[in-house]
Design a protein around this motif. Structure first.
Motif, PDB file in Angstrom:
ATOM      1  N   UNK A 242       0.829  -1.204   0.000  1.00 12.62           N
ATOM      2  CA  UNK A 242       0.000   0.000   0.000  1.00 12.62           C
ATOM      3  C   UNK A 242       0.863   1.252   0.000  1.00 12.62           C
ATOM      4  N   UNK A 243       1.966   1.202   0.757  1.00 13.03           N
ATOM      5  CA  UNK A 243       2.867   2.357   0.753  1.00 13.03           C
ATOM      6  C   UNK A 243       3.439   2.571  -0.653  1.00 13.03           C
ATOM      7  N   UNK A 244       3.738   1.455  -1.331  1.00 14.87           N
ATOM      8  CA  UNK A 244       4.250   1.561  -2.702  1.00 14.87           C
ATOM      9  C   UNK A 244       3.205   2.218  -3.600  1.00 14.87           C
ATOM     10  N   UNK A 245       1.953   1.791  -3.466  1.00 12.15           N
ATOM     11  CA  UNK A 245       0.895   2.354  -4.315  1.00 12.15           C
ATOM     12  C   UNK A 245       0.744   3.854  -4.073  1.00 12.15           C
ATOM     13  N   UNK A 246       0.810   4.254  -2.812  1.00 14.77           N
ATOM     14  CA  UNK A 246       0.698   5.684  -2.509  1.00 14.77           C
ATOM     15  C   UNK A 246       1.837   6.452  -3.165  1.00 14.77           C
ATOM     16  N   UNK A 247       3.033   5.862  -3.110  1.00 14.84           N
ATOM     17  CA  UNK A 247       4.209   6.518  -3.656  1.00 14.84           C
ATOM     18  C   UNK A 247       4.154   6.577  -5.180  1.00 14.84           C
TER      19      UNK A 247
ATOM     20  N   UNK B   5     -11.245   7.673  -0.259  1.00 16.51           N
ATOM     21  CA  UNK B   5      -9.810   7.987  -0.232  1.00 16.51           C
ATOM     22  C   UNK B   5      -9.329   8.114   1.216  1.00 16.51           C
ATOM     23  N   UNK B   6     -10.156   8.703   2.068  1.00 15.02           N
ATOM     24  CA  UNK B   6      -9.768   8.796   3.472  1.00 15.02           C
ATOM     25  C   UNK B   6      -9.684   7.401   4.092  1.00 15.02           C
TER      26      UNK B   6
ATOM     27  N   UNK C 198      -8.976   1.245  -4.601  1.00 15.93           N
ATOM     28  CA  UNK C 198      -9.210   2.685  -4.438  1.00 15.93           C
ATOM     29  C   UNK C 198      -7.910   3.450  -4.649  1.00 15.93           C
ATOM     30  N   UNK C 199      -6.832   2.953  -4.050  1.00 20.67           N
ATOM     31  CA  UNK C 199      -5.545   3.651  -4.183  1.00 20.67           C
ATOM     32  C   UNK C 199      -5.102   3.713  -5.639  1.00 20.67           C
TER      33      UNK C 199
END
Lengths: 454, 454
Positions: free
Chosen positions: A251-256, B218-219, B253-254
């Motif tokens: 998930x952190x990767x996707x955010x980045x 998103x939240x 979603x991400x």
């Protein structure tokens, strides 16, 4: 009770306890705060208070907070403590998180800190650092439950119970052969309901999905998302299981990666994974931008040639030049909108190559409507500036034509890119703007030549 | 054995079996393919073969494939089957996935299909549809393990085993009071190792994180990522537990929101969640774009005023106008690069408001280096076009000044936006370009006035 938690309130409470030097209250308070929230609160304190709060934390919480802290704060916290203490905290972290801190937060102290860590933990971290940045290997976690082919359900549950407090993933258990090659997975759901004597080989899902440690983290993330996995095994070239990448790292990767697309759209070349805004050397920032800028500059200098071709017309009606920036600006804006719409639609698989004609018709229609609306405004605006009806009509018609043209370019370029195997996300707003500039100018001046009889 | 799976090979095998009409092989083959892969393969077949393959699937696999298929394919598949069969498949899906298909893929048949579904399943879906699009409520899954305060570890394990095959999440169990209000969570890790007679109240983590069904997806995604959750409980205004949002929905979603940032950066206003590229009405597309375009058009028309101010100079040296598009284009490109760099850095929390001076100094430096490099090229390019040294020097100095200026604007605008509470991701490339256009022109013409002695 419901989130989002009131971080401001928590911060006030922490500050109040700091002020009154009420260490007992403070200790109880911070022990209850989730690590990412505590990291945020600590970031807002001044250096001295940061240190005071951080020193109250138990080792495991300190490790979690350090893991969640921003690079600046992590640097400060590590900088202010003795190297042995920093090493203790790093040992407490998962190897992948320790590796991330050592490469992203305090790269200049990597060797010093590794030397101070317990040999075994340091070796684990060094192992991860052998893999390329942004690869699956950097996210590797070796605390998974390994089973043997001969195990029963009862054996599996026993093994799980032994390491459950420490395992990175418990919903899948991994079956390895005698050479530690991954041959299948067993789901905890099955284990919970099956009879204890049943051989796990009967419940095993063979040939599970797996990646090699060199696989790019974005591909790992897309696989985890695509197949709805809680963890993805990582195997070496011989199929031996090295560990898992868990969904929370993904998930952190996707955010980045999501924010990386914005960079691409802004025509900035991709940087090193380990670098952040402030840690990127200025020269590297320049290098990453100059290539695109130079290319766009050279491409954009065609506009000078176009204008030179129409030198006589511009000399006759200098007012023509007043509207050049407005017209090409509008073309660039329309094109940027279309290309961002298409990039998104293609990324979400809503538009595929075979839809090219449908896309063309649609963008043509949108372009015509936008063009007509803007042409009306443009006529009024131009006439106000230079009260000359033929010029105002020229500007209005040009706005319309350029809008339609920019819409077509903005739609076709990303599709053409995909056609020849280039990632459409690499088509940047500046690229489209530059493409539309020269052609938009030519459209404007040709219309002017016709209408003004130059 | 290691992924990525060879989709092309699987597709060839499916096509070969279709060609030879070898239904047994085909059935065995498709049963082994993961649903997202099978959905992709089916999409590549023609309509008739799509139907032939789809009809071979068991109900649960058909449901999974429909869930993973693109909107176009889902529409075709549903369109080609009797409404009762479509309803059967929708019943098989989780309510949130069925709701997504009914709103995104076949909105025009929503009522017809809901009427054909079993009343209970239809009611569940209708329940979800009451919540706003892109909210937590739309992702709600009510198949979680609920415990009572009085339960023991053995009770909890018993309850878990009863619904484990069907539960959306098993790593957390949720403790509800007599009014079904969520009061805490118990982790399966604890249950697996604790003594069967122990009351779960002793293992319970009280006041868990939760969201209301109206919370934006998103939240929800950011919370799940921040706190590394496998699922996030959703509670109503009275704290009663409605269900959970699971991490696999959050990942989708991400992925989706990541591409939305590109849209914002391209200055396209946000649309309805349910709409996709082709299902968005043309009028809606126009509306979403015209607001920004009009604003930018009006802002951009200042450039005409600026040029009018320098009318005499432009009449004296028409060649000045040749370089207008190139200069403001370069300013726009540099500004777009800087703003995308800053948006990313702020999204990743690498840059915060208090870093404003450090950012300014850094971007100033980068701007100076880029400006000098481009100025050298610009001098040569301009001299080649119009062999007039003073003009070439004017162009070169202007490029440098505009580069530096655009870098400062591109860095300060997103920070100013955050300062006043606007999401920096809303600062689009076209906005920066437009801001830089008029000021860049003024810089150019002032330098020209000075150097050319006009």
């Amino acid at each position: 009770m419901t989130a989002p938690l009131d971080l401001d309130l928590l911060e006030q409470q922490v500050r109040a306890a700091l002020e009154t030097e009420d260490i007992t209250t403070l200790r109880e308070l911070v022990a209850r705060i989730y690590p990412p929230d505590l990291a945020d609160i600590i970031e807002r304190l001044d250096d001295e208070d940061q240190q005071r709060v951080f020193s109250l934390l138990e080792l495991s919480q300190a490790a979690d907070v350090l893991d969640e802290a921003s690079i600046d704060t992590a640097r400060e916290l590590i900088g202010q403590m003795p190297v042995e203490q920093a090493a203790d905290i790093l040992e407490e972290l998962d190897s992948d998180d320790a590796a991330a801190i050592l490469t992203e937060d305090v790269p200049e102290r990597q060797n010093e800190l590794l030397a101070a860590m317990a040999p075994e933990e340091a070796a684990d971290v060094r192992e991860l650092l052998r893999y390329p940045p942004q690869s699956a290997g950097r996210l590797l976690n070796d605390r998974f439950v390994a089973l043997r082919e001969s195990d029963t359900v009862a054996d599996a549950m026993e093994r799980l119970r032994n390491i459950v407090h420490d395992a990175a993933v418990i919903v899948y258990l991994y079956v390895l052969d005698q050479h530690d090659r991954l041959i299948g997975t067993v789901s905890l759901r099955r284990l919970l309901v099956d009879s204890p004597n049943r051989p796990i080989i009967e419940l095993m899902r063979p040939s599970p999905l797996a990646v090699q440690p060199e696989t790019d983290q974005e591909e790992v993330a897309r696989m985890v998302a695509r197949y709805d996995l809680a963890a993805l095994p990582v195997v070496d070239g011989e199929g031996r299981m090295l560990g898992v990448v868990t969904v929370d790292d993904v998930m952190d990767v996707l955010l980045e990666e999501g924010t990386e697309d914005v960079l691409k759209f802004g025509a900035v070349a991709q940087g090193q994974a380990d670098e952040t805004y402030f840690t990127t050397p200025i020269v590297a920032s320049v290098r990453r931008r100059i290539v695109w800028l130079l290319f766009l500059f050279v491409a954009g200098s065609i506009t000078a040639n176009v204008l030179r071709l129409f030198e006589t017309e511009l000399e006759q009606v200098v007012a023509l030049s007043f509207f050049i920036p407005l017209l090409i600006g509008t073309g660039g804006n329309t094109g940027a909108q279309t290309v961002s719409t298409l990039i998104r639609a293609m990324a979400l698989n809503e538009v595929r190559l075979r839809d090219v004609w449908r896309v063309l018709v649609r963008e043509l229609l949108v372009g015509i409507i936008l063009g007509v609306l803007l042409a009306i405004i443009a006529f009024g605006r131009a006439f106000l500036e230079v009260p000359m009806a033929s010029l105002a009509i020229t500007v209005a018609l040009s706005v319309m034509a350029i809008c339609i043209w920019a819409n077509i370019i903005g739609a076709m370029v990303p599709m053409a890119a995909r056609r020849v195997g280039i990632d459409p996300a690499l088509i940047s707003a500046p690229l489209i703007t530059t493409l539309v500039d020269a052609s938009g100018l030519a459209i404007y001046l040709l219309i002017a030549k016709l209408l003004l009889g130059l």
